[in-house]
Design a protein around this motif. Structure first.
Motif, PDB file in Angstrom:
ATOM      1  N   SER A  75      75.430 -32.986  41.560  1.00 15.43           N
ATOM      2  CA  SER A  75      74.952 -32.634  40.241  1.00 15.43           C
ATOM      3  C   SER A  75      75.752 -31.481  39.658  1.00 15.43           C
ATOM      4  O   SER A  75      75.863 -30.297  40.288  1.00 15.43           O
ATOM      5  N   GLN A  77      75.185 -29.255  37.699  1.00  9.86           N
ATOM      6  CA  GLN A  77      74.204 -27.876  37.558  1.00  9.86           C
ATOM      7  C   GLN A  77      74.047 -27.536  39.133  1.00  9.86           C
ATOM      8  O   GLN A  77      73.591 -26.280  39.170  1.00  9.86           O
ATOM      9  N   HIS A  78      74.370 -28.195  40.110  1.00 11.15           N
ATOM     10  CA  HIS A  78      73.862 -27.540  41.362  1.00 11.15           C
ATOM     11  C   HIS A  78      75.059 -27.470  42.350  1.00 11.15           C
ATOM     12  O   HIS A  78      75.119 -27.553  43.427  1.00 11.15           O
TER      13      HIS A  78
END
Length: 139
Positions: A75, A77-78
């Motif tokens: 992801s 965001q990760h």
């Protein structure tokens, strides 16, 4: 973060992740790719979860000669938290358990960020040309 095998309830989230990571292509139906994988070594289709949130994937396979990794995704965001590294380490562990002598993967030559990621993991570029021929058209 926990790495576990894919579960059918993960399908829509996995495809959304692949789309967010730019891994889907018009000529590959991701639903069919998942169904095909579930017919062959489904235990090697890995997902990374943090709590209830699916944050990564790796579709791993072993044909008796070489191991392969497809759809490695984290992801956006990760990223930069070593999740991709952890997924690859688990893929390598599972392939080593099966007696796999070498792992291969394909990266688009224009994807310099991903090439740099694999360089850091110790992967080298083989002097080969990838050839393909579609046997079943998804679209």
């Amino acid at each position: 973060m926990k790495i576990r095998p894919f579960q059918p309830a993960d399908e829509d989230t996995v495809i959304g992740l692949w789309q967010a990571c730019g891994l889907t292509r018009p000529w590959n139906d991701p639903h069919r790719d998942i169904q095909r994988k579930l017919g062959e070594q489904p235990e090697l289709f890995l997902v990374a979860v943090e709590g209830e949130t699916l944050i990564g994937t790796a579709m791993v396979g072993f044909d008796g000669h070489r191991g392969w990794v497809y759809y490695l995704a984290v992801s956006p965001q990760h990223r930069r938290l070593s999740l991709g590294r952890a997924l690859m380490q688990e893929a390598e562990r599972l392939l080593t358990e099966r007696g796999c002598p070498k792992i291969n993967l394909l990266v688009r030559s224009s994807n310099t960020e991903v090439l740099a990621f694999y360089d850091k993991l110790g992967y080298t570029r083989d002097d080969v040309v990838s050839l393909g021929r579609r046997l079943i058209h998804d679209h």
